[in-house]
Scaffold this motif. Sequence first.
Motif, PDB file in Angstrom:
ATOM      1  N   ALA A  69       0.833  -1.200   0.000  1.00  0.00           N
ATOM      2  CA  ALA A  69       0.000   0.000   0.000  1.00  0.00           C
ATOM      3  C   ALA A  69       0.866   1.248   0.000  1.00  0.00           C
ATOM      4  CB  ALA A  69      -0.920   0.010   1.222  1.00  0.00           C
ATOM      5  N   ALA A  70       0.474   2.233  -0.782  1.00  0.00           N
ATOM      6  CA  ALA A  70       1.226   3.482  -0.886  1.00  0.00           C
ATOM      7  C   ALA A  70       1.101   4.337   0.367  1.00  0.00           C
ATOM      8  CB  ALA A  70       0.760   4.265  -2.114  1.00  0.00           C
ATOM      9  N   TYR A  71       0.249   3.931   1.313  1.00  0.00           N
ATOM     10  CA  TYR A  71       0.112   4.654   2.579  1.00  0.00           C
ATOM     11  C   TYR A  71       0.747   3.897   3.746  1.00  0.00           C
ATOM     12  CZ  TYR A  71      -3.881   1.426   2.593  1.00  0.00           C
ATOM     13  OH  TYR A  71      -4.680   0.313   2.477  1.00  0.00           O
ATOM     14  N   ASP A  72       1.391   2.753   3.479  1.00  0.00           N
ATOM     15  CA  ASP A  72       1.941   1.929   4.547  1.00  0.00           C
ATOM     16  C   ASP A  72       3.361   2.391   4.873  1.00  0.00           C
ATOM     17  OD1 ASP A  72       2.760   0.041   6.341  1.00  0.00           O
ATOM     18  OD2 ASP A  72       2.414  -1.704   5.034  1.00  0.00           O
ATOM     19  N   ASP A  73       3.470   3.313   5.808  1.00  0.00           N
ATOM     20  CA  ASP A  73       4.764   3.891   6.136  1.00  0.00           C
ATOM     21  C   ASP A  73       5.629   2.962   6.987  1.00  0.00           C
ATOM     22  OD1 ASP A  73       4.402   6.261   4.697  1.00  0.00           O
ATOM     23  OD2 ASP A  73       3.299   7.185   6.356  1.00  0.00           O
ATOM     24  N   THR A  74       5.129   1.752   7.297  1.00  0.00           N
ATOM     25  CA  THR A  74       5.981   0.769   7.967  1.00  0.00           C
ATOM     26  C   THR A  74       6.909   0.075   6.975  1.00  0.00           C
ATOM     27  OG1 THR A  74       4.448  -1.109   7.734  1.00  0.00           O
ATOM     28  CG2 THR A  74       4.152   0.337   9.655  1.00  0.00           C
ATOM     29  N   LEU A  75       6.657   0.213   5.686  1.00  0.00           N
ATOM     30  CA  LEU A  75       7.526  -0.385   4.671  1.00  0.00           C
ATOM     31  C   LEU A  75       8.856   0.356   4.669  1.00  0.00           C
ATOM     32  CD1 LEU A  75       4.869  -0.604   1.806  1.00  0.00           C
ATOM     33  CD2 LEU A  75       5.760  -2.538   3.131  1.00  0.00           C
ATOM     34  N   PRO A  76       9.962  -0.316   4.892  1.00  0.00           N
ATOM     35  CA  PRO A  76      11.237   0.405   5.024  1.00  0.00           C
ATOM     36  C   PRO A  76      11.710   1.068   3.740  1.00  0.00           C
ATOM     37  CG  PRO A  76      11.595  -1.980   5.018  1.00  0.00           C
ATOM     38  CD  PRO A  76      10.109  -1.772   5.131  1.00  0.00           C
ATOM     39  N   TRP A  77      11.231   0.586   2.589  1.00  0.00           N
ATOM     40  CA  TRP A  77      11.693   1.138   1.310  1.00  0.00           C
ATOM     41  C   TRP A  77      10.808   2.272   0.802  1.00  0.00           C
ATOM     42  CZ3 TRP A  77       7.783   0.645  -2.187  1.00  0.00           C
ATOM     43  CH2 TRP A  77       6.848  -0.367  -1.975  1.00  0.00           C
ATOM     44  N   LEU A  78       9.643   2.492   1.449  1.00  0.00           N
ATOM     45  CA  LEU A  78       8.692   3.453   0.900  1.00  0.00           C
ATOM     46  C   LEU A  78       9.184   4.896   1.023  1.00  0.00           C
ATOM     47  CD1 LEU A  78       5.990   3.806  -0.506  1.00  0.00           C
ATOM     48  CD2 LEU A  78       4.880   3.905   1.743  1.00  0.00           C
ATOM     49  N   ALA A  79       9.721   5.266   2.170  1.00  0.00           N
ATOM     50  CA  ALA A  79      10.191   6.646   2.345  1.00  0.00           C
ATOM     51  C   ALA A  79      11.290   7.006   1.344  1.00  0.00           C
ATOM     52  CB  ALA A  79      10.671   6.877   3.778  1.00  0.00           C
ATOM     53  N   PRO A  80      12.294   6.138   1.106  1.00  0.00           N
ATOM     54  CA  PRO A  80      13.281   6.471   0.071  1.00  0.00           C
ATOM     55  C   PRO A  80      12.671   6.595  -1.324  1.00  0.00           C
ATOM     56  CG  PRO A  80      14.138   4.772   1.529  1.00  0.00           C
ATOM     57  CD  PRO A  80      12.690   4.954   1.877  1.00  0.00           C
ATOM     58  N   GLU A  81      11.675   5.772  -1.632  1.00  0.00           N
ATOM     59  CA  GLU A  81      11.044   5.889  -2.944  1.00  0.00           C
ATOM     60  C   GLU A  81      10.248   7.190  -3.056  1.00  0.00           C
ATOM     61  OE1 GLU A  81       8.122   3.426  -5.989  1.00  0.00           O
ATOM     62  OE2 GLU A  81       9.530   2.367  -4.692  1.00  0.00           O
ATOM     63  N   ILE A  82       9.537   7.561  -1.996  1.00  0.00           N
ATOM     64  CA  ILE A  82       8.811   8.832  -1.995  1.00  0.00           C
ATOM     65  C   ILE A  82       9.780   9.996  -2.211  1.00  0.00           C
ATOM     66  CG2 ILE A  82       7.611  10.452  -0.461  1.00  0.00           C
ATOM     67  CD1 ILE A  82       6.050   8.054   0.646  1.00  0.00           C
ATOM     68  N   ALA A  83      10.924   9.955  -1.540  1.00  0.00           N
ATOM     69  CA  ALA A  83      11.907  11.026  -1.697  1.00  0.00           C
ATOM     70  C   ALA A  83      12.417  11.088  -3.133  1.00  0.00           C
ATOM     71  CB  ALA A  83      13.063  10.813  -0.723  1.00  0.00           C
ATOM     72  N   TYR A  84      12.597   9.941  -3.752  1.00  0.00           N
ATOM     73  CA  TYR A  84      13.076   9.889  -5.138  1.00  0.00           C
ATOM     74  C   TYR A  84      12.019  10.439  -6.090  1.00  0.00           C
ATOM     75  CZ  TYR A  84      15.208   7.846  -9.354  1.00  0.00           C
ATOM     76  OH  TYR A  84      15.769   7.643 -10.593  1.00  0.00           O
ATOM     77  N   VAL A  85      10.770  10.064  -5.867  1.00  0.00           N
ATOM     78  CA  VAL A  85       9.687  10.585  -6.709  1.00  0.00           C
ATOM     79  C   VAL A  85       9.584  12.100  -6.550  1.00  0.00           C
ATOM     80  CG1 VAL A  85       7.180  10.548  -7.097  1.00  0.00           C
ATOM     81  CG2 VAL A  85       8.427   8.406  -6.730  1.00  0.00           C
TER      82      VAL A  85
END
Length: 237
Positions: A69-85
Motif C-alpha cells: 500500500a502506498a500509505y503503509d509507512d511501515t515499509l522500510p523502502w517506501l520513504a526512500p522511494e517517496i523522496a526519489y519521486v
Amino acid sequence: MTLSNDLRAVVLVHDRDPELARRDIGTLADELRTRGFRMDVHSFDHSPDLAPPTLSNATMVVIMGSPDAAYDDTLPWLAPEIAYVQEAIDAQVPILGVCFGGQLLARVLGGSVRKSEQPEYGFVDVETSDPAFIAPGPWMEFHGDTFSAPPQATVIARNRAAQQAFVLGPHLGLQFHPEIDLDTYDAWAAAWDRDGVEHEVDVDEIRRDIADAELAARARCSTLLDAFLARSSAVPR
C-alpha cells in the motif's frame, strides 16, 4: 510514434524477486523500447542498498504496481522511494504512475490514498473527459486501494468505484493497468502463490479474459503511451 536521440526511462518496480518485478512492466517494456528508450529498472524494495538511477538526464519515470500500500509507512523502502519521486517532480521529469504508482504519485503531489470501498478486479470501462488521451477502455483493474487526486490535478477518467486517471503538469497517474498481458498476470500469480495470497475473485477467469483481450489491450497501451509522451513533451518544463 517513433522517438530518437538518447531517451531513458527510469522504471521503478516492486517485488522482492527481481525477475518477477521486471515481468511486471508488461507491454510497457516493449512499447518503450520500440520508441527508442533504454530502461533503467530499479527497485527500492528488493535492492534497498543499490543507489537509484540518476535523474539528471532521465526522459521519464515510470512507477509500476505493487502488492503493498502506498500509505503503509511501515515499509522500510517506501520513504526512500517517496523522496526519489519528489526529486523527479522537482526536476520536472515526467512521471507515469500505474496502479500503486498512480497512488504513490497522487500522494507525493498532495493527494491521498486509502483502502477502497469498491475494490476492482478484471476489465472495466471508464468515463473519460479526454478519450484521445485516456480511452474508455476496457482497462484491467486489480486493486484494493484507491487514490484521491491532488487538488491542483485534473481528473480525466473515473467510474463508480474510483478516480481512474489524473494529470498534473507533465505527470499522469492511473488506477488501472495498461501494461497487462498474460506474462505479467502470471508473474502476479507466481507472487500470490509464493506469499499465500488468496483473492475473493475468480483469478482463472480473469486470466482467460486477459488471453482473449491481450492484443487489444496491447494496442490501447501503445496509444496511451504515445498520448502521454506527446502531452508531457508539450508541457513547459
